[in-house]
Design an enzyme around this catalytic site. Sequence first.
Site, PDB file in Angstrom:
ATOM      1  CG  ASP A  11      -1.733  -1.171   1.131  1.00 12.92           C
ATOM      2  OD1 ASP A  11      -2.588  -1.307   0.274  1.00 12.92           O
ATOM      3  OD2 ASP A  11      -1.838  -1.941   2.127  1.00 12.92           O
ATOM      4  CG  ASP A 130     -11.286  -1.684  -0.228  1.00 16.41           C
ATOM      5  OD1 ASP A 130     -10.758  -2.863  -0.654  1.00 16.41           O
ATOM      6  OD2 ASP A 130     -11.029  -0.667  -0.776  1.00 16.41           O
TER       7      ASP A 130
END
Length: 250
Positions: A11, A130
């Site tokens: 990330d 998500d």
Amino acid sequence: MPAKRVIPCLDVKEGRVVKGVQFQGLRDLGHPVDLARRYDAEGADELVFLDIAASLENRGTREAWVRAVARELSIPFTVGGGVSSVEDARSLLRAGADKVAVNTAAALRPSLVSELAAAFGRQCVVAAVDVRRDPDLGWRVHLKGGTEPTGRAALDWLWELADLGAGEFLLTSMDRDGTGDGFDLPLLDLASQIPIPLIASGGAGTAAHFVEALEHGADAVLAATLFHENRLPIPRLKARLAQHGLTVRI
């Protein structure tokens, strides 16, 4: 039976690898090039790179970061963050990605998934989703790095993505993300009903958690902090998976 895959996730924000808990409280965990080099040497099956600020900042992924990481890799490389057009995806593939991940842009314009599949083949299209569990409504999709809730049911959206041409799911449980409490197994049980490969993300804390996720229908398991901090080296994890009768590449 295809081998199960172990996938570290980078990330990336402002050129550094970061990680938090439930998408909050981000900590600096290193440089993406250094981590990519290490994971390639350790035997990771693939690497995922997510430019986590791209959608929030309404921009595409920084191609220079992708090129720098791709030079270190001999394994498949998935890149996502701010991909909103075929041209965005083409630029990332030319920069060294093997697959592109789409999330917010696909939810806002679902035809993007079909366009990407038509241009590059569905094997290049990873649908990142998500989700957070609502106690009354079940799992609901969130966008823009988890900051924007929607009323969309996760399972309905996964089926739609498969019909549109997604070749793989990267499914992240926001409730479990960064907690180390284990993957969301009921979520995996539902998502694995859909006949395309499923990458489980969110919650890994021990080798046993990876075993559970794979036994509950995941085709691949993804983690970040556990690998970045070298608390569970990939060779040790793969040996544990093999001990449980799971097919892995050693």
